[in-house]
Design a protein around this motif. Structure first.
Motif, PDB file in Angstrom:
ATOM      1  N   UNK A  52      57.336  -7.119 -49.675  1.00 40.15           N
ATOM      2  CA  UNK A  52      57.196  -6.532 -50.899  1.00 40.15           C
ATOM      3  C   UNK A  52      56.258  -7.860 -50.664  1.00 40.15           C
ATOM      4  N   UNK A  53      54.538  -7.005 -51.544  1.00 35.74           N
ATOM      5  CA  UNK A  53      53.171  -8.259 -51.641  1.00 35.74           C
ATOM      6  C   UNK A  53      53.138  -7.985 -53.462  1.00 35.74           C
ATOM      7  N   UNK A  54      53.669  -8.757 -54.468  1.00 41.60           N
ATOM      8  CA  UNK A  54      53.771  -8.665 -55.911  1.00 41.60           C
ATOM      9  C   UNK A  54      52.257  -8.974 -56.251  1.00 41.60           C
ATOM     10  N   UNK A  55      51.758  -8.041 -57.141  1.00 44.13           N
ATOM     11  CA  UNK A  55      50.449  -8.676 -57.773  1.00 44.13           C
ATOM     12  C   UNK A  55      48.823  -9.110 -55.983  1.00 44.13           C
ATOM     13  N   UNK A  56      49.114  -8.097 -55.930  1.00 44.21           N
ATOM     14  CA  UNK A  56      48.904  -8.725 -53.798  1.00 44.21           C
ATOM     15  C   UNK A  56      47.075  -8.419 -54.502  1.00 44.21           C
ATOM     16  N   UNK A  57      46.603  -8.026 -55.909  1.00 46.75           N
ATOM     17  CA  UNK A  57      44.965  -7.901 -55.630  1.00 46.75           C
ATOM     18  C   UNK A  57      44.420  -7.383 -54.300  1.00 46.75           C
ATOM     19  N   UNK A  58      43.284  -7.335 -54.006  1.00 42.37           N
ATOM     20  CA  UNK A  58      42.413  -6.384 -53.333  1.00 42.37           C
ATOM     21  C   UNK A  58      43.646  -6.871 -51.262  1.00 42.37           C
ATOM     22  N   UNK A  59      44.503  -7.751 -51.513  1.00 38.71           N
ATOM     23  CA  UNK A  59      44.998  -7.272 -50.841  1.00 38.71           C
ATOM     24  C   UNK A  59      44.786  -8.315 -49.581  1.00 38.71           C
ATOM     25  N   UNK A  60      44.415  -9.704 -49.896  1.00 38.86           N
ATOM     26  CA  UNK A  60      44.300 -10.924 -48.787  1.00 38.86           C
ATOM     27  C   UNK A  60      45.509 -11.078 -47.661  1.00 38.86           C
ATOM     28  N   UNK A  61      46.843 -11.919 -49.350  1.00 37.20           N
ATOM     29  CA  UNK A  61      48.165 -12.158 -48.877  1.00 37.20           C
ATOM     30  C   UNK A  61      48.864 -10.842 -47.784  1.00 37.20           C
ATOM     31  N   UNK A  62      48.645  -9.784 -48.000  1.00 38.41           N
ATOM     32  CA  UNK A  62      49.527  -8.497 -47.926  1.00 38.41           C
ATOM     33  C   UNK A  62      48.868  -8.690 -46.155  1.00 38.41           C
ATOM     34  N   UNK A  63      47.199  -8.997 -45.492  1.00 37.61           N
ATOM     35  CA  UNK A  63      47.747  -8.496 -44.625  1.00 37.61           C
ATOM     36  C   UNK A  63      47.632  -9.784 -43.372  1.00 37.61           C
ATOM     37  N   UNK A  64      47.801 -10.758 -44.044  1.00 43.33           N
ATOM     38  CA  UNK A  64      48.503 -12.167 -43.609  1.00 43.33           C
ATOM     39  C   UNK A  64      50.205 -12.047 -43.293  1.00 43.33           C
ATOM     40  N   UNK A  65      50.779 -11.240 -43.915  1.00 38.74           N
ATOM     41  CA  UNK A  65      51.952 -10.939 -44.293  1.00 38.74           C
ATOM     42  C   UNK A  65      52.664  -9.782 -42.843  1.00 38.74           C
ATOM     43  N   UNK A  66      50.886  -8.926 -42.873  1.00 35.97           N
ATOM     44  CA  UNK A  66      51.557  -7.607 -42.307  1.00 35.97           C
ATOM     45  C   UNK A  66      51.199  -8.426 -40.361  1.00 35.97           C
ATOM     46  N   UNK A  67      50.443  -9.711 -39.923  1.00 29.83           N
ATOM     47  CA  UNK A  67      51.262  -9.695 -38.726  1.00 29.83           C
ATOM     48  C   UNK A  67      52.057 -10.405 -38.244  1.00 29.83           C
ATOM     49  N   UNK A  68      52.666 -10.773 -39.545  1.00 30.71           N
ATOM     50  CA  UNK A  68      53.724 -11.346 -38.962  1.00 30.71           C
ATOM     51  C   UNK A  68      55.656 -10.772 -39.032  1.00 30.71           C
ATOM     52  N   UNK A  69      55.488  -9.275 -39.908  1.00 30.06           N
ATOM     53  CA  UNK A  69      56.968  -8.853 -40.639  1.00 30.06           C
ATOM     54  C   UNK A  69      56.563  -6.780 -39.788  1.00 30.06           C
ATOM     55  N   UNK A  70      57.170  -6.073 -40.144  1.00 31.69           N
ATOM     56  CA  UNK A  70      57.660  -4.751 -39.605  1.00 31.69           C
ATOM     57  C   UNK A  70      56.993  -3.755 -40.473  1.00 31.69           C
ATOM     58  N   UNK A  71      56.961  -4.405 -41.749  1.00 36.31           N
ATOM     59  CA  UNK A  71      56.605  -2.690 -42.583  1.00 36.31           C
ATOM     60  C   UNK A  71      56.198  -3.829 -44.472  1.00 36.31           C
ATOM     61  N   UNK A  72      55.261  -3.830 -44.210  1.00 36.42           N
ATOM     62  CA  UNK A  72      54.633  -4.527 -45.916  1.00 36.42           C
ATOM     63  C   UNK A  72      53.910  -3.725 -46.585  1.00 36.42           C
ATOM     64  N   UNK A  73      54.211  -4.033 -47.828  1.00 30.49           N
ATOM     65  CA  UNK A  73      53.747  -3.131 -49.345  1.00 30.49           C
ATOM     66  C   UNK A  73      53.024  -3.630 -50.362  1.00 30.49           C
ATOM     67  N   UNK A  74      51.842  -3.930 -50.956  1.00 33.34           N
ATOM     68  CA  UNK A  74      51.445  -4.242 -51.291  1.00 33.34           C
ATOM     69  C   UNK A  74      50.855  -3.662 -52.993  1.00 33.34           C
ATOM     70  N   UNK A  75      51.767  -4.357 -53.930  1.00 37.53           N
ATOM     71  CA  UNK A  75      51.684  -3.580 -55.223  1.00 37.53           C
ATOM     72  C   UNK A  75      50.827  -4.572 -56.138  1.00 37.53           C
ATOM     73  N   UNK A  76      50.391  -3.139 -57.104  1.00 37.30           N
ATOM     74  CA  UNK A  76      49.094  -4.478 -58.086  1.00 37.30           C
ATOM     75  C   UNK A  76      49.510  -3.378 -58.688  1.00 37.30           C
TER      76      UNK A  76
END
Length: 277
Positions: A52-76
């Motif tokens: 879970x990526x908290x305060x994800x804004x428009x998803x820059x960090x979230x997309x990095x995480x998605x390259x390495x992990x099974x399920x990623x949820x961005x929240x803002x």
């Protein structure tokens, strides 16, 4: 970046600002990525199921995480930012939801890794840390990072002068910064102290080179919350200052194109923690 309810709504809710944010905010740099991933390997969390990526804004960090992990949820908390995230590059294992950092819609002990990139200083720290403790599973990890104002530009033999032009504008903009920026200026010390896991560390010397153009650097400045505050208080002066800064940068570099590549160097701070099993 947004996360603290009143601040997020005030400073990051406008659709125009969210669009600038999506266009010019950069993803976590390679060294920051390496720091986080190596810590997770060390703690045995590198095969995390739910991130879970908290305060994800428009998803820059979230997309990095998605390259390495099974399920990623961005929240803002910002609907405009989440809309931009959905409209950005899509990845099948990523989803986004609108919610405050202090009230995460996840079950107790269900999250393997909780992250926040350049956002935690906007949160209500006490409530957010309580939520982190609740949702992270035993043996799960937290990675909370920010880039600092320790930034420089490199281009040929004029790197020093170019950095001076950049910092002159940044120093002026800091006068318009919200008091919560103190967390960034203090290298997230208070955030580190507030993390409720005894097994934790803070790394403050992560240097990253971000490939950019002159237009990208100016766009980054435009996307910053202090510039947006300045823009609100004096639109003409803010726009003129940004134009003048771009003009000075191009003159120092001896080029005419705003698409000229420059090296943008930034220092990150990262707070890492692991919940006891």
């Amino acid at each position: 970046m947004p996360g603290h309810p009143s601040m997020a709504t005030q400073m990051f809710e406008a659709r125009g600002h969210a669009a600038i944010y999506q266009k010019y905010r950069f993803a976590p740099g390679k060294e920051l990525q390496r720091t986080i991933l190596s810590y997770l390997r060390e703690k045995g969390t590198n095969s995390a199921e739910l991130v879970v990526d908290v305060g994800c804004g428009s998803g820059q960090g979230t997309r990095f995480l998605a390259e390495h992990f099974k399920k990623v949820v961005g929240t803002d908390i910002s609907e405009a930012q989440i809309q931009e995230a959905w409209e950005g590059p899509s990845m099948p294992n990523v989803s986004y939801i609108v919610c405050p950092a202090e009230k995460l819609p996840f079950k107790d002990a269900s999250v393997d890794l909780l992250t926040s990139f350049t956002a935690a200083h906007w949160f209500d720290l006490e409530k957010f840390m309580r939520e982190a403790k609740r949702v992270v599973r035993p043996g799960g990890c937290v990675a909370i990072s920010t880039y600092t104002v320790d930034m420089s530009l490199r281009y040929g033999k004029c790197s020093e002068k170019l950095t001076q032009v950049f910092r002159e504008l940044w120093d002026l903009l800091l006068k318009y910064s919200h008091h919560r920026i103190k967390h960034v200026l203090e290298d997230y010390k208070e955030i580190f102290e507030a993390l409720p896991f005894p097994d934790k560390k803070r790394i403050a010397d992560i240097l990253d080179k971000i490939p950019m153009t002159v237009a990208g650097v100016v766009g980054y400045l435009e996307s910053s919350s202090p510039y947006q505050a300045f823009l609100k208080s004096d639109p003409e002066a803010a726009k003129a200052l940004l134009q003048e800064t771009e003009k000075r940068m191009l003159e120092v570099m001896g080029v005419s194109s705003r698409e000229t590549p420059v090296e943008f160097w930034v220092r990150h701070v990262c707070v890492l923690g692991c919940k006891a099993r």
